[in-house]
Design an enzyme around this catalytic site. Structure first.
Site, PDB file in Angstrom:
ATOM      1  N   TYR A 133       0.867  -1.180   0.000  1.00  0.00           N
ATOM      2  CA  TYR A 133       0.000   0.000   0.000  1.00  0.00           C
ATOM      3  C   TYR A 133       0.904   1.230   0.000  1.00  0.00           C
ATOM      4  CZ  TYR A 133      -4.193   2.746   1.284  1.00  0.00           C
ATOM      5  OH  TYR A 133      -5.234   3.642   1.304  1.00  0.00           O
ATOM      6  N   LYS A 161      -1.416  -1.298  -4.096  1.00  0.00           N
ATOM      7  CA  LYS A 161      -2.454  -0.251  -4.156  1.00  0.00           C
ATOM      8  C   LYS A 161      -1.681   1.053  -4.248  1.00  0.00           C
ATOM      9  CE  LYS A 161      -6.614   1.536  -1.906  1.00  0.00           C
ATOM     10  NZ  LYS A 161      -6.275   2.960  -1.736  1.00  0.00           N
ATOM     11  N   GLY A 185      -5.144   3.931  -6.503  1.00  0.00           N
ATOM     12  CA  GLY A 185      -5.957   4.312  -5.358  1.00  0.00           C
ATOM     13  C   GLY A 185      -6.458   5.741  -5.438  1.00  0.00           C
ATOM     14  N   ASP A 187      -8.956   8.057  -7.255  1.00  0.00           N
ATOM     15  CA  ASP A 187     -10.154   7.962  -8.091  1.00  0.00           C
ATOM     16  C   ASP A 187     -10.146   8.978  -9.236  1.00  0.00           C
ATOM     17  OD1 ASP A 187     -10.513   6.449  -5.869  1.00  0.00           O
ATOM     18  OD2 ASP A 187     -12.438   7.296  -5.289  1.00  0.00           O
TER      19      ASP A 187
END
Length: 295
Positions: A133, A161, A185, A187
């Site tokens: 992440y 991510k 990640g 948008d």
């Protein structure tokens, strides 16, 4: 592992405890209305780092039970305490999750080697595939291309991510690590990430506009780039509106209007205010107008 996955909000009651009924409604809303391919529980927008271990387990269990193998599930298990991360990952495995993500340990200024070793030791213990992440906006560490190439040599570390705005790195990453699973990640960058060959996305706004992200993804697969870009513009409009009053509370306020939860975040975040509720109404009307125009 491809497609659109919602980074689920965590639903709290008036006492700041997990609202199980609202959590179930949120899962169903994402599956039935947003039509997403899967969900990630206890992520950043899920306020994971404001919750003790027991609350995180309640969320993971409730989400898995309501999902009932309908969508692919991921769990964020990042924790400064290594044993906590392993315990949450083991619990996610028992609940039937498909993978786990974790942020690098924070607060102390760890060396690159310490970060690499943390992930390797975790992956040695994890029964589930591991996603790095990368979210330097919240974490003090930003992964480099060399970090990724080093970690992807571990057979259990399969993807990332990528919540980072360094799309030069993302381009190199896709080229140099063709087998890795890459989820954006951010948008507002979905269209651009997909042009670089990413496999999909995990995003917080998909709690309310996941059906748009899914449509964008499908249009990109067909090569309909103008249509996909138009959808990206609509997603960015929603993000711009909600970002002006607070994204976390704003999304929850929209969900509250849809009958999902009461709209509050967990302390120390502030309760939803009138400005956020007013903007949520405006955003929901915008979403409904766009949806109506497509029918």
């Amino acid at each position: 592992m491809k497609g659109i996955h919602t980074a689920l909000m965590t639903m709290f009651d008036t006492n700041g405890q997990i609202d199980k009924e609202a959590t179930r409604k949120l899962v169903r809303y994402n599956l039935d209305h947003c039509k997403v391919d899967g969900m990630l529980a206890c992520g950043t927008i899920g306020e994971m780092f404001n919750m003790p271990m027991g609350m995180c387990k309640t969320v993971l269990e409730t989400v898995a039970d309501e999902n009932n193998k309908c969508g692919k599930l991921f769990a964020n298990v990042g924790a400064n305490i290594f044993e906590d991360a392993v315990e949450l990952a083991d619990f996610a495995y028992e609940m039937g999750y498909s993978g786990v993500s974790l942020v690098p340990p924070f607060y102390y200024k760890y060396t690159t080697q310490e970060i690499i070793d943390y992930y390797r030791r975790f992956a040695d213990r994890s029964k589930l595939p591991v996603f790095i992440y990368n979210i330097p906006g919240f974490s003090p560490y930003a992964f480099t291309l060399n970090d990724y190439e080093t970690l992807f040599k571990h057979e259990q570390i399969i993807g990332t991510k990528f919540s980072h705005n360094d799309y030069s790195l993302l381009e190199r990453l896709r080229l140099r690590c063709p087998e890795a699973v890459l989820f954006t990640g951010f948008d507002d960058y979905l269209f651009f990430a997909l042009t670089l060959g990413t496999d999909g996305a995990i995003g917080g706004s998909y709690n309310i506009v996941g059906h748009w992200a899914k449509e964008l993804f499908d249009e990109m697969q067909k090569g309909n780039y103008n249509q996909a870009l138009a959808i990206q513009h609509n997603i960015c409009t929603v993000l711009e509106k909600l970002g002006s009053v607070g994204l976390f509370a704003g999304i929850k306020a929209v969900l509250a209007l849809e009958g999902v939860g009461i709209g509050n975040c967990k302390t120390p975040m502030s309760p939803t205010n009138d400005a956020q509720r007013a903007m949520a109404k405006e955003v929901l009307e915008f979403i409904q107008t766009v949806d109506a125009a497509k029918k």
